[in-house]
Design an enzyme around this catalytic site. Structure first.
Site, mmCIF file in Angstrom:
data_model
loop_
_atom_site.group_PDB
_atom_site.id
_atom_site.type_symbol
_atom_site.label_atom_id
_atom_site.label_comp_id
_atom_site.label_asym_id
_atom_site.label_seq_id
_atom_site.Cartn_x
_atom_site.Cartn_y
_atom_site.Cartn_z
ATOM 1 N N THR A 202 23.374 -102.256 23.178
ATOM 2 C CA THR A 202 24.685 -101.771 22.717
ATOM 3 C C THR A 202 25.376 -102.802 21.814
ATOM 4 O O THR A 202 25.077 -103.985 21.865
ATOM 5 C CB THR A 202 25.585 -101.436 23.919
ATOM 6 O OG1 THR A 202 25.636 -102.569 24.784
ATOM 7 C CG2 THR A 202 25.069 -100.233 24.672
ATOM 8 N N TRP A 204 29.032 -104.526 19.862
ATOM 9 C CA TRP A 204 30.236 -105.200 20.343
ATOM 10 C C TRP A 204 31.517 -104.413 20.082
ATOM 11 O O TRP A 204 32.559 -104.734 20.626
ATOM 12 C CB TRP A 204 30.361 -106.579 19.660
ATOM 13 C CG TRP A 204 30.138 -106.477 18.168
ATOM 14 C CD1 TRP A 204 28.960 -106.706 17.514
ATOM 15 C CD2 TRP A 204 31.078 -106.069 17.174
ATOM 16 N NE1 TRP A 204 29.119 -106.457 16.169
ATOM 17 C CE2 TRP A 204 30.416 -106.072 15.932
ATOM 18 C CE3 TRP A 204 32.434 -105.715 17.202
ATOM 19 C CZ2 TRP A 204 31.038 -105.726 14.734
ATOM 20 C CZ3 TRP A 204 33.059 -105.366 16.014
ATOM 21 C CH2 TRP A 204 32.358 -105.374 14.799
ATOM 22 N N ARG A 213 28.712 -94.250 27.887
ATOM 23 C CA ARG A 213 28.193 -93.037 27.251
ATOM 24 C C ARG A 213 26.683 -92.919 27.497
ATOM 25 O O ARG A 213 26.143 -91.830 27.622
ATOM 26 C CB ARG A 213 28.486 -93.095 25.745
ATOM 27 C CG ARG A 213 28.293 -91.788 25.051
ATOM 28 C CD ARG A 213 29.048 -91.724 23.757
ATOM 29 N NE ARG A 213 28.427 -92.507 22.706
ATOM 30 C CZ ARG A 213 28.933 -92.639 21.485
ATOM 31 N NH1 ARG A 213 30.077 -92.084 21.180
ATOM 32 N NH2 ARG A 213 28.319 -93.346 20.577
ATOM 33 N N PRO A 229 23.867 -105.781 26.649
ATOM 34 C CA PRO A 229 25.051 -105.667 25.791
ATOM 35 C C PRO A 229 24.999 -106.675 24.652
ATOM 36 O O PRO A 229 24.244 -107.651 24.722
ATOM 37 C CB PRO A 229 26.203 -105.975 26.741
ATOM 38 C CG PRO A 229 25.599 -106.849 27.803
ATOM 39 C CD PRO A 229 24.146 -106.461 27.917
ATOM 40 N N ALA A 230 25.817 -106.449 23.634
ATOM 41 C CA ALA A 230 25.869 -107.387 22.509
ATOM 42 C C ALA A 230 26.274 -108.778 22.987
ATOM 43 O O ALA A 230 27.060 -108.921 23.923
ATOM 44 C CB ALA A 230 26.874 -106.880 21.476
ATOM 45 N N GLU A 231 25.744 -109.774 22.314
ATOM 46 C CA GLU A 231 26.024 -111.167 22.696
ATOM 47 C C GLU A 231 27.507 -111.516 22.555
ATOM 48 O O GLU A 231 28.006 -112.405 23.234
ATOM 49 C CB GLU A 231 25.164 -112.135 21.875
ATOM 50 C CG GLU A 231 25.348 -112.070 20.363
ATOM 51 C CD GLU A 231 24.548 -110.935 19.697
ATOM 52 O OE1 GLU A 231 23.931 -110.134 20.418
ATOM 53 O OE2 GLU A 231 24.564 -110.867 18.455
ATOM 54 N N GLY A 284 23.769 -99.391 16.935
ATOM 55 C CA GLY A 284 23.884 -100.605 16.124
ATOM 56 C C GLY A 284 23.521 -100.306 14.685
ATOM 57 O O GLY A 284 23.646 -99.162 14.221
ATOM 58 N N GLU A 306 21.798 -94.413 17.472
ATOM 59 C CA GLU A 306 23.100 -94.142 16.862
ATOM 60 C C GLU A 306 23.336 -95.303 15.909
ATOM 61 O O GLU A 306 23.675 -96.395 16.327
ATOM 62 C CB GLU A 306 24.161 -94.029 17.960
ATOM 63 C CG GLU A 306 25.410 -93.316 17.517
ATOM 64 C CD GLU A 306 26.425 -94.288 16.981
ATOM 65 O OE1 GLU A 306 26.426 -94.507 15.744
ATOM 66 O OE2 GLU A 306 27.191 -94.826 17.776
ATOM 67 N N PHE A 440 32.911 -101.922 7.385
ATOM 68 C CA PHE A 440 33.198 -102.491 8.709
ATOM 69 C C PHE A 440 34.352 -103.484 8.671
ATOM 70 O O PHE A 440 34.285 -104.594 9.209
ATOM 71 C CB PHE A 440 31.945 -103.120 9.321
ATOM 72 C CG PHE A 440 31.531 -102.416 10.583
ATOM 73 C CD1 PHE A 440 31.125 -101.096 10.544
ATOM 74 C CD2 PHE A 440 31.579 -103.047 11.823
ATOM 75 C CE1 PHE A 440 30.764 -100.416 11.708
ATOM 76 C CE2 PHE A 440 31.225 -102.383 12.996
ATOM 77 C CZ PHE A 440 30.811 -101.060 12.935
HETATM 78 P P1 ADP Z 1 25.811 -105.776 14.320
HETATM 79 O O1 ADP Z 1 25.509 -106.309 12.966
HETATM 80 O O2 ADP Z 1 26.972 -104.911 14.379
HETATM 81 O O3 ADP Z 1 25.814 -106.826 15.375
HETATM 82 P P2 ADP Z 1 23.179 -105.058 15.088
HETATM 83 O O4 ADP Z 1 22.381 -103.837 14.890
HETATM 84 O O5 ADP Z 1 22.694 -106.298 14.463
HETATM 85 O O6 ADP Z 1 24.646 -104.737 14.642
HETATM 86 O O7 ADP Z 1 23.347 -105.336 16.643
HETATM 87 C C1 ADP Z 1 23.548 -104.304 17.606
HETATM 88 C C2 ADP Z 1 22.939 -104.752 18.911
HETATM 89 O O8 ADP Z 1 21.543 -104.969 18.725
HETATM 90 C C3 ADP Z 1 23.492 -106.073 19.425
HETATM 91 O O9 ADP Z 1 23.501 -106.027 20.827
HETATM 92 C C4 ADP Z 1 22.464 -107.079 18.944
HETATM 93 O O10 ADP Z 1 22.408 -108.256 19.715
HETATM 94 C C5 ADP Z 1 21.191 -106.288 19.132
HETATM 95 N N1 ADP Z 1 20.079 -106.739 18.305
HETATM 96 C C6 ADP Z 1 20.111 -107.366 17.097
HETATM 97 N N2 ADP Z 1 18.874 -107.593 16.645
HETATM 98 C C7 ADP Z 1 18.011 -107.086 17.572
HETATM 99 C C8 ADP Z 1 16.586 -107.005 17.703
HETATM 100 N N3 ADP Z 1 15.780 -107.494 16.760
HETATM 101 N N4 ADP Z 1 16.080 -106.414 18.807
HETATM 102 C C9 ADP Z 1 16.889 -105.915 19.759
HETATM 103 N N5 ADP Z 1 18.220 -105.974 19.703
HETATM 104 C C10 ADP Z 1 18.788 -106.542 18.631
#
Ligand code: ADP
Length: 538
Positions: A202, A204, A213, A229-231, A284, A306, A440
């Protein structure tokens, strides 16, 4: 709050109300002092309202019903985008931690899949009620780690909780079919069964709602979950686990693993390639979505994607301009422009273009306030990180270089934090990057068009197909345009288009599958055709 929470991270708050002003004055400069005092007032206000955010701020991940560290012992920091301050740290897990969580979820699935829909419904309902009860604590965590204004964060929690409520209701309605027999000696039915362990990744921008959801639908279907979840925003996800436990979600049914950006890729690979995972749901960027899809190919996983958007927001000559502006303020500036369904290309017909731009400038000036999300009246919190500010700044500068004019804003806000001033650009063309890329950020880019056909052609001339909006008072036009737009969601004289009751999903490269509504649960169900051979008596 906060006082408990703030004491944990801000030792300067270890002072009595009486001494507060004096102590902070000694420690900080005038600007910093003002900020600190505001936060202090807030902490005291929250403490007197009985809120205890500390009970929800976790520093461990949640696997098999336990709060766990990374096997490596590593952690990473979570910061407040409003001021760069560290809020805390959580485990920096890696591929081996993901494997352990997957095995737990797979083992637990064997029992969870056999629970009755009513039992799952009761648990989801309790989880919903707890989220509502603790909405202020959960919203506080969102504003702290993500930056959106506190009222918006409260709105997100209501939205997020509603998915749990919705799926607590949907779980009892996963009807199959008894179909008319194709032959005298056959009887056929289709049943729906939980697909297995569902993995979720997911973003952030909605740290709570993007999880519920997905998790709400998965649990309702009878699946177990491994979510990453996002970092930037792991705290909200972990707070949801605390409430899941209180609601009676059995250990191992919901597992949340946290990691830094560096470990996102190896964890993502594991989730995609591990044969014990049956389903991946991702929200993402398009780039990461495409990567995950390719990684899922080998194990032929069911996926929901999505991904990004490049939403057109069309204002026709016949539109009620004030209403369109009101809609645009929501569609463009909500969460400081950081949602995938935010208006990206504002297409305004030539007859109302000047009037629209002038009126919009006034509304932006009078209604938007940039600042820390806890500050009263703030509508525009920070962007998530410095990278995001640079991207928005580059888009504005390159558009201006190509002939666009800045009507309002156009630059970062001075001082600390990742703030960008709300910006209105006119004379934007479809060739500019600001019209081609997902912005964004809080930048309204206005493009002039002449005819309905031209507007539809511009709107559809993108590989994205998530959300779209248009304003018209011509009823025939409203039918024609809503049918011609190649997008998964269309707002007609309406900008608030999402809710648990309806589907959320994109066409073209904006994604696969849909979430919410009566179809959302199908993403976590496998259909099974059961064909009975019977003895037919003529
Ligand atoms: P944003 O640029 O908005 O951060 P991302 O698609 O890069 O959008 O990130 C959405 C989610 O996917 C975040 O939780 C991110 O850490 C994760 N993410 C980014 N790169 C990867 C990857 N190679 N594999 C799995 N998850 C990833």
């Amino acid at each position: 709050m906060g006082v408990l929470y703030l004491l944990h991270t801000r030792p300067w708050l270890c002072i009595t109300r009486k001494k507060a002003g004096f102590a902070t004055r000694k420690l900080y400069s005038k600007g910093a002092l003002l900020y600190r005092n505001r936060i202090l007032c807030q902490a005291l206000r929250m403490a007197s309202s009985g809120m205890n955010v500390a009970a929800f701020q976790k520093d461990k991940a949640y696997v098999d019903g336990k709060w766990v560290s990374a096997k490596s012992g590593k952690t990473f920091e979570v910061t407040n985008p409003s001021n760069g301050k560290v809020l805390g740290s959580v485990p920096d897990m890696d591929r081996s931690d993901a494997q352990a969580a997957i095995e737990t979820a797979y083992r637990t699935f064997q029992a969870w899949k056999s629970t009755l829909p009513k039992e799952r419904s009761d648990i989801l309902r309790r989880w919903f009620e707890l989220c509502v009860k603790h909405k202020k604590e959960l919203a506080t965590l969102i504003t702290l780690e993500m930056g959106k204004s506190f009222p918006e964060a409260e709105g997100e929690i209501a939205y997020s909780a509603n998915f749990l409520e919705w799926y607590s209701e949907e779980t009892r309605r996963t009807y199959g079919d008894v179909t008319p027999p194709p032959a005298h000696n056959k009887r056929v039915m289709v049943i729906k069964q939980p697909i297995g362990v569902a993995a979720m990744i997911t973003p952030w921008n909605f740290p709570s709602a993007m999880l519920t959801r997905k998790i709400g639908a998965a649990l309702a279907a009878g699946c177990t979950v491994v979510a990453r979840p996002a970092e930037d925003t792991p705290l909200s996800a972990l707070a949801l686990c605390e409430l899941a436990e209180q609601a009676g979600v059995p250990p191992g049914v919901v597992n949340v693993i946290t990691s830094s950006r560096e470990n996102a890729s190896p964890i993502g690979k594991e989730l995609c390639e591990n044969p014990l995972i049956a389903k991946i749901s991702f929200t993402g960027s398009c780039a990461v979505g495409k990567l995950l899809l390719s990684q899922c190919a080998n194990t032929v996983k069911k996926t929901s994607m999505e991904l990004g958007g490049n939403a057109p927001f069309i204002v026709f000559d016949s539109a009620d301009v004030d209403k369109a502006i009101q809609g645009l303020m929501f569609a463009k500036f909500r969460v400081t422009g950081q949602t995938c369904i935010c208006a990206n290309r504002i297409l305004v017909q030539e007859g109302v273009y000047d009037k629209f731009v002038q009126a919009l400038a006034k509304v932006i000036d009078s209604q938007l306030k940039v600042g820390d999300g806890f500050e009263p009246g703030v509508t525009q919190g920070p962007l998530i990180n410095k990278r995001a500010v640079e991207k928005v700044e580059n888009l504005v500068n390159s558009s201006v270089g190509e002939g666009a004019k800045v009507v309002v804003g156009g630059s970062r806000k001075d001082g600390p934090g990742n703030f960008f001033n709300p910006t209105l650009l006119r004379d934007v063309t479809t060739e500019m990057s600001v019209a081609k890329e997902e912005i964004f950020g809080p930048v309204a880019a206005c493009i002039k068009f002449k005819t309905e056909d031209e507007a539809i052609a511009i709107a559809n001339s993108t590989s994205y197909g998530l959300a779209s909006y248009f304003y018209t008072n011509d009823i025939s036009q409203s039918y024609r345009v809503s049918e011609a737009l190649e997008f998964g969601m269309v707002g007609v004289n309406e900008a608030a288009i999402t809710s648990p009751e309806t589907t959320f999903g994109g066409w073209k490269e904006s994604g696969l599958g849909s979430e919410g509504g009566k179809y959302g649960i199908n993403e976590y169900l496998a259909f099974k055709n059961i064909c009975y051979g019977i003895q037919h008596k003529a």
